[in-house]
Design an enzyme around this catalytic site. Structure first.
Site, mmCIF file in Angstrom:
data_model
loop_
_atom_site.group_PDB
_atom_site.id
_atom_site.type_symbol
_atom_site.label_atom_id
_atom_site.label_comp_id
_atom_site.label_asym_id
_atom_site.label_seq_id
_atom_site.Cartn_x
_atom_site.Cartn_y
_atom_site.Cartn_z
ATOM 1 N N LEU A 417 0.822 -1.212 0.000
ATOM 2 C CA LEU A 417 0.000 0.000 0.000
ATOM 3 C C LEU A 417 0.855 1.261 0.000
ATOM 4 O O LEU A 417 0.490 2.272 -0.589
ATOM 5 C CB LEU A 417 -0.919 0.018 1.234
ATOM 6 C CG LEU A 417 -2.046 -1.004 1.273
ATOM 7 C CD1 LEU A 417 -2.762 -0.929 2.619
ATOM 8 C CD2 LEU A 417 -3.023 -0.767 0.137
ATOM 9 N N GLY A 418 1.969 1.215 0.698
ATOM 10 C CA GLY A 418 2.818 2.397 0.783
ATOM 11 C C GLY A 418 4.118 2.065 1.465
ATOM 12 O O GLY A 418 4.260 1.035 2.122
ATOM 13 N N LYS A 419 5.083 2.946 1.317
ATOM 14 C CA LYS A 419 6.395 2.747 1.910
ATOM 15 C C LYS A 419 6.999 4.096 2.253
ATOM 16 O O LYS A 419 6.764 5.100 1.576
ATOM 17 C CB LYS A 419 7.310 1.985 0.957
ATOM 18 C CG LYS A 419 7.355 2.563 -0.450
ATOM 19 C CD LYS A 419 8.089 1.651 -1.414
ATOM 20 C CE LYS A 419 8.021 2.227 -2.829
ATOM 21 N NZ LYS A 419 8.720 1.404 -3.814
ATOM 22 N N GLY A 421 10.126 5.980 5.325
ATOM 23 C CA GLY A 421 11.180 5.720 6.287
ATOM 24 C C GLY A 421 10.681 5.014 7.526
ATOM 25 O O GLY A 421 11.464 4.520 8.331
ATOM 26 N N ASP A 538 2.830 13.404 13.943
ATOM 27 C CA ASP A 538 3.080 13.369 12.499
ATOM 28 C C ASP A 538 1.759 13.518 11.739
ATOM 29 O O ASP A 538 1.428 12.697 10.887
ATOM 30 C CB ASP A 538 3.781 12.064 12.121
ATOM 31 C CG ASP A 538 4.362 12.102 10.702
ATOM 32 O OD1 ASP A 538 4.586 13.216 10.178
ATOM 33 O OD2 ASP A 538 4.585 11.031 10.113
#
Length: 710
Positions: A417-419, A421, A538
């Site tokens: 789905l996402g990447k 850090g 965040d």
């Protein structure tokens, strides 16, 4: 007092002998003014042998041209439970800009000599035990912008001297013992005022007629509630900007509420508990004997009396409401993932806790959510919940109603789905067809297992409709996984900008408003009602997930803390248990994040709730303008910088540019929501103030957004 100043002056003349700078000597007077009974650990690093005080806790400095030593520009010792008095020696800090001593037990009056510190622009002394009259000498400060003396014991009248504080932008005197009338022509001189809070005092007389001339009021609230104001509401208040939240509750006001200008679109909340007020929006018509008597005579001859008709209408409405409540009750009983526990006050700690959590959005307590929903057995000594798979490398279910086996997770297909850090996130469809999101935390941290599970326990107790639920986790020496709900429609960043910079769909104003309100509910719950009063740290559009109906869910809170505990490197593992999940190298270097608060870019400290408020304000501006904040390199100077998007919007309002120049072009066709768009702009700008002390709490942000379109 003269003797102490003489001693201080003598010490300054002996500066070649004594190593500490004059500003440091002045600060030692503050340390000496604290009672021995207070916790002096705050001052453990305030040492006389230092060259200057710039490394002392709560002290900030800057280099000033013409001086051999840095000068003190800020004192921040809030919430330290300090007992003592404010020493007059602080007035010798002529470059002091910010004095923040709120949330302590300082007593006595404010020394007049404090206002010799002519650079002061922000004074935050709220939440102490200070007494005396309003310090009129404070208006001699040429740069004073923010003054908060609320929640103290100040008394007496507010005289004409207040009108000399012409640079004031925020004046907060709530929760004191001020009394008497406020004369005409005093408040209207504060032409830069954007926030005025005089609530919970003993003011009497009529509301000044010229208060409506304060056109600069545009940000938070004009609050005159819980006083003894009497007479009619001045019609001049109809000139106030539509974004002002007026609060006149709990006074002795009388007569008809004006119907022009500002008042035409207001709800009843602002006028409650004024028994002699009447007219719209209150459900109390003003007496008009001629019209009412004629209408009554006609009705008595031709049909039912008005009173009978009203009774019938009320009975019908009550019946419909009862049916609706039954339906809602059945719905929420069945909705396991968002169950609210409202069985009693003991879990929440009594009525006070319920009031604190009143913004948390759930239909149990006045429509809001309890911070306790299910008992979670996660004692590390007992195995931390229901462990499946055996041994240290087990799958631990946090939610007992969410059941699946480790083998089932291993056999399932995984889609990236996402990447970033912070690791890789996969979509995994279990054997029963239920999709979940799985985040890899990588390797390491096995020696801090108990600390990890304690943090998971706190995160697992957070259950709110606008926060992504953590369902289970996997812990092994070579892999850590977090399993949470899968939200079907991606995140807000993709909804606004698409994956390649072009949105795949147009977000309507109603959808954006729904997303803003829901995300605010979730963040306010984290700040006010969650077990640990979490800070997200965040907040950005990619961490606000949305479903098919554009209901938002805040994700990834607590993630940085978990990664810190595990010491994980998400890129270090070669794959999950022999490669069941494909390895994808996370992004290792991200550009500077312009959703972060200005102070977060200068200081390497722990995130605060006010950091979250700023970040959320930038998200609101992005929703309004359709523009993503630009990325820039980190600042290396002492100058606090703000996001380019924030700067651009503020400049637009300062130059009075048309709203159409700033708002997302996709919203221009929805002209009828101009007032709502403007109101959200003002909420966003209050969130993105450079000074964190002037930003509202997330609870207040949520309440202000809820008023938009209500």
């Amino acid at each position: 007092m003269r003797l102490s100043l003489l001693i201080l002056l003598s010490l300054q003349l002996l500066n070649p002998i004594i190593s500490l700078s004059p500003d440091g000597l002045s600060l030692l007077a503050l340390k000496s003014a604290i009672d021995p009974s207070s916790d002096h650990s705050t001052f453990s690093d305030w040492k006389e042998e230092d060259e200057n005080p710039c490394q002392w806790s709560g002290v900030s400095c800057m280099n000033v041209s013409g001086f051999l030593y840095p000068r003190v520009v800020g004192i921040a010792l809030s919430g330290k439970n300090l007992t003592g008095y404010i020493p007059s020696e602080l007035g010798t800090l002529i470059f002091l800009r910010r004095l923040n001593l709120h949330g302590n037990n300082f007593h006595g009056s404010i020394p007049v000599l404090l206002f010799k510190a002519i650079s002061l622009h922000s004074v935050f002394l709220y939440g102490n035990n200070l007494t005396g009259e309003f310090p009129v000498s404070i208006c001699k400060l040429p740069r004073l912008q923010n003054l908060d003396l609320s929640m103290n014991g100040f008394s007496g009248k507010i005289g004409e001297e207040l009108g000399k504080c012409t640079q004031l932008q925020r004046l907060i005197l709530a929760g004191n013992k001020f009394s008497g009338e406020i004369s005409e022509g005093v408040l209207s001189k504060l032409e830069n005022l954007v926030q005025l809070d005089l609530s919970s005092n003993g003011f009497t007389g009529t509301i000044p007629e010229d208060l409506g001339e304060l056109k600069s009021l545009s940000e938070v609230t004009l609050n005159l509630s819980y006083n003894h104001f009497s007479g009619n509401i001045p019609r001049s208040l109809g000139k106030l900007p539509v974004s002002v939240n007026l609060d006149l509750r709990n006074n002795n006001l009388s007569g008809e509420i004006p119907q022009s200008g500002y008042f035409s679109n207001q709800g009843p909340t602002a006028f409650l508990n004024n028994p002699l007020l009447c007219g719209f929006p209150l459900q109390k018509p003003c007496k008009n004997s001629a019209q009412n008597s004629l209408g009554g005579s006609r009705n008595s001859k031709k049909g039912l009396k008005p009173s009978v008709i009203i009774l019938i209408s009320v009975a019908d409405a009550a019946g419909v409401a009862l049916i609706g409540l039954i339906i809602i009750y059945i719905y929420w009983k069945k909705k396991d993932s968002n169950t609210c526990s409202c069985t009693g006050k003991t879990k929440l700690g009594g009525e006070k806790s319920m009031k604190i959590c009143s913004i948390c959005f759930c239909p149990c307590i006045n429509g809001f959510l309890s911070n306790e929903s299910e008992d979670i057995d996660m004692d590390p000594e007992k195995g931390d919940g229901e462990r499946r798979g055996g041994g240290e490398g087990g799958l631990v279910a946090i939610d007992k109603g969410f059941s699946f086996e480790l083998d089932e997770l291993l056999r399932a297909s995984a889609y990236v789905l996402g990447k970033s850090g912070l690791g890789i996130v996969y979509k995994v469809v279990l054997g029963n067809g239920v999709p979940v999101a799985v985040r890899r935390l990588g390797e390491g941290g096995e020696q801090r297992y108990k600390e990890f599970t304690a943090e998971i326990q706190a995160i697992g107790r957070v259950k709110h409709p606008n926060i992504v639920r953590l369902r289970a986790y996997y812990w092994a020496q070579d892999e850590k996984l977090l399993i949470s709900d899968f939200i079907s429609n991606g995140n807000l960043a993709n909804a606004l900008h698409g994956r390649n910079g072009q949105p795949t769909t147009s977000l309507s104003w109603s959808a954006r408003l729904r997303i803003a309100k829901g995300a605010a509910h979730g963040l306010a719950y984290l700040h006010e009602c969650s077990p640990r009063k979490f800070v997200h740290g965040d907040v950005k559009p990619s961490n606000i997930l949305i479903d098919g109906e554009y209901h938002p869910s805040v994700s990834d809170f607590g993630l940085n803390r978990l990664i810190s505990i595990t010491g994980s490197d998400p890129a270090s593992s070669s794959g999950f248990i022999g490669g069941a999940f494909p390895y994808v190298k996370p992004v290792q270097h991200e550009r500077t994040n312009n959703y972060r608060a200005p102070e977060a870019r200068l200081l390497d400290g722990r995130p605060t709730q006010k950091w979250d408020v700023y970040s959320f304000g930038v998200v609101l501006l992005e929703l309004l303008t359709g523009k993503s904040p630009d990325y820039s390199s980190p600042t290396t100077s002492s100058e606090i910088e703000v996001s380019d998007l924030v700067r651009w919007v503020r400049k637009g309002f300062k130059e009075e540019n048309p709203l159409s120049d700033m708002v997302d072009q996709l919203l221009l066709q929805e002209i009828h929501v101009k007032k709502e768009v403007l109101a959200m702009f003002h909420v966003a700008l209050s969130c993105t103030e450079v000074d964190p002390e002037t930003r509202p709490r997330m609870k207040t942000v949520s309440e202000n957004l809820d008023r938009i379109g209500a």
